[in-house]
Motif scaffolding. Structure first.
Motif, mmCIF file in Angstrom:
data_model
loop_
_atom_site.group_PDB
_atom_site.id
_atom_site.type_symbol
_atom_site.label_atom_id
_atom_site.label_comp_id
_atom_site.label_asym_id
_atom_site.label_seq_id
_atom_site.Cartn_x
_atom_site.Cartn_y
_atom_site.Cartn_z
ATOM 1 N N ARG A 1 0.835 -1.205 0.000
ATOM 2 C CA ARG A 1 0.000 0.000 0.000
ATOM 3 C C ARG A 1 0.872 1.259 0.000
ATOM 4 O O ARG A 1 1.842 1.372 0.743
ATOM 5 N N ASN A 2 0.503 2.212 -0.866
ATOM 6 C CA ASN A 2 1.252 3.464 -1.001
ATOM 7 C C ASN A 2 0.297 4.634 -0.775
ATOM 8 O O ASN A 2 -0.542 4.926 -1.633
ATOM 9 N N PRO A 3 0.386 5.323 0.370
ATOM 10 C CA PRO A 3 -0.524 6.442 0.645
ATOM 11 C C PRO A 3 -0.378 7.606 -0.329
ATOM 12 O O PRO A 3 -1.241 8.485 -0.376
ATOM 13 N N GLU A 4 0.716 7.612 -1.116
ATOM 14 C CA GLU A 4 0.915 8.685 -2.090
ATOM 15 C C GLU A 4 0.153 8.425 -3.395
ATOM 16 O O GLU A 4 0.274 9.202 -4.346
ATOM 17 N N CYS B 1 -4.863 -4.126 3.611
ATOM 18 C CA CYS B 1 -3.509 -4.019 3.060
ATOM 19 C C CYS B 1 -2.589 -3.297 4.040
ATOM 20 O O CYS B 1 -1.441 -3.699 4.254
ATOM 21 N N LYS B 2 -3.098 -2.233 4.642
ATOM 22 C CA LYS B 2 -2.314 -1.480 5.623
ATOM 23 C C LYS B 2 -1.961 -2.356 6.817
ATOM 24 O O LYS B 2 -0.817 -2.368 7.290
ATOM 25 N N ALA B 3 -2.958 -3.122 7.314
ATOM 26 C CA ALA B 3 -2.719 -4.016 8.451
ATOM 27 C C ALA B 3 -1.734 -5.120 8.081
ATOM 28 O O ALA B 3 -0.883 -5.523 8.893
ATOM 29 N N TYR B 4 -1.835 -5.611 6.820
ATOM 30 C CA TYR B 4 -0.944 -6.695 6.390
ATOM 31 C C TYR B 4 0.493 -6.193 6.268
ATOM 32 O O TYR B 4 1.441 -6.921 6.574
ATOM 33 N N LYS B 5 0.654 -4.964 5.846
ATOM 34 C CA LYS B 5 1.991 -4.370 5.738
ATOM 35 C C LYS B 5 2.659 -4.341 7.113
ATOM 36 O O LYS B 5 3.865 -4.612 7.235
ATOM 37 N N HIS C 1 6.347 -6.954 11.316
ATOM 38 C CA HIS C 1 6.533 -7.700 12.562
ATOM 39 C C HIS C 1 7.202 -9.045 12.295
ATOM 40 O O HIS C 1 8.078 -9.483 13.061
ATOM 41 N N ALA C 2 6.783 -9.719 11.208
ATOM 42 C CA ALA C 2 7.370 -11.013 10.869
ATOM 43 C C ALA C 2 8.852 -10.873 10.528
ATOM 44 O O ALA C 2 9.678 -11.714 10.913
#
Length: 357
Positions: free
Chosen positions: A289-292, A306-310, A315-316
């Motif tokens: 995900r790219n907020p730009e 997508c944001k949560a997965y990033k 963390h992984a």
């Protein structure tokens, strides 16, 4: 006076990549093993996580931030592949295009040419990133990789008959790149490649309205059929080859074209029927995900996931390597090692201090 006849020189053997150190070879073998393990894994959350971690470990974050944009324009055949899978495929197409171009002047040497390792991970990280960037250039233009690479490989033999085939970092440096790529793929090239039997099975399932990859393929198919000299014969070709186009999909795509589907079905002995396992679509740029890119990522239906997965990938990575940005940490380690060697050299008198030079 006899005229001296000069035999044409054979092209010189193309140069090989520089020799790697033992440490570099060990690291390349490790990357190749990681990638092979990912590619052999079944399609599952575990594979998805391993794929995303590999990307974040070795690929420039600016390139990863570009993935949501190129996902919109990629040649449909690659639309269900992750960016890592696409680049692995692109590397293999690079080797094939390299050999095809070399074979025009020296077929024997071309068969033995090894400009890259077929496994993307077995190459230098720099080459991996160059291939990634070149692959994105093909995706931006919606060009199949074989056509894209053949166009960029088609360079003249040098004045002394040397071959000048581009290395991965030279693929996008040709001043004539844009003219070479103009009008690719043309209608015939699309027709030859569209919905081949090796395409992902999801192209041939009943289409969900939110699946833009299959919709892009169906759009090209519609154009191909309607532009054909005999639309019903062209449509019958797709309907008659098992695994290509179901009657359900045909009626959906050509709903406003009268009796075209019924006429085509009369030419088909055994039309296929759709399967009933509809697969939920998720864009393959997921996790990048790219907020730009508010017009793309901001409007994506899975942007929050997508944001949560990033964050999950970060963390992984931290759990596995001790850092959420392995590339940045590696640069820092190299800088520290460089400074350590310089200070050691200053102490031993092997390096002149810049202020005393």
């Amino acid at each position: 006076m006899k005229t001296k006849v000069t035999k044409p020189k054979k092209p010189k053997k193309q140069g090989r990549p520089r020799r790697k150190s033992a440490q570099e070879i060990k690291a390349a073998v490790k990357r190749a093993g990681e990638l092979s393990a990912i590619l052999w894994m079944p399609d599952s959350p575990e594979r998805q996580l391993a794929d995303a971690m590999f990307q974040r470990t070795y690929i420039n974050k600016d390139l990863l931030a570009k993935e949501p944009s190129v996902q919109q324009t990629v040649w449909p055949e690659y639309g269900y592949m992750t960016p890592l899978e696409r680049t692995h495929r692109f590397g293999q197409e690079y080797i094939a295009a390299y050999r095809r171009q070399w074979a025009l002047t020296d077929p024997h040497q071309a068969r033995k040419a090894k400009p890259l390792y077929p496994n993307l991970g077995g190459n230098d990280i720099g080459d991996m990133n160059c291939l990634w960037k070149a692959r994105q250039a093909a995706d931006e233009r919606g060009i199949p990789y074989d056509l894209f690479l053949d166009a960029l490989m088609a360079r003249k033999v040098g004045t002394k008959q040397e071959l000048h085939l581009p290395r991965p970092n030279q693929l996008l440096s040709d001043k004539l790149m844009e003219p070479r790529l103009r009008c690719l793929p043309n209608h015939q090239q699309v027709s030859e490649r569209l919905l081949g039997p090796s395409w992902d099975r999801r192209f041939f399932h009943p289409r969900d309205q939110d699946d833009p990859v299959q919709a892009a393929a169906m759009k090209l198919l519609r154009i191909d059929v309607l532009m054909a000299p005999s639309p019903k014969d062209r449509l019958a070709k797709y309907l008659g080859q098992r695994g290509l186009l179901s009657t359900w999909s045909a009626h959906s795509v050509f709903a406003d074209n009268g009796d075209l589907v019924d006429e085509a079905l009369k030419l088909v002995k055994a039309p296929i029927e759709p399967t009933d396992d509809v697969v939920e679509y998720r864009p393959k740029c997921f996790g990048n995900r790219n907020p730009e890119l508010p017009d793309i990522c901001g409007k994506c239906p899975v942007t929050n996931e997508c944001k949560a997965y990033k964050i999950k990938v970060a963390h992984a990575l931290r759990k596995k390597t001790g850092t959420s940005d392995p590339r940045l940490e590696r640069r820092r380690q190299l800088d520290r090692e460089r400074q350590r060697k310089r200070r050691e050299g200053l102490r031993n008198g092997a390096v002149t201090h810049p202020l005393k030079a």
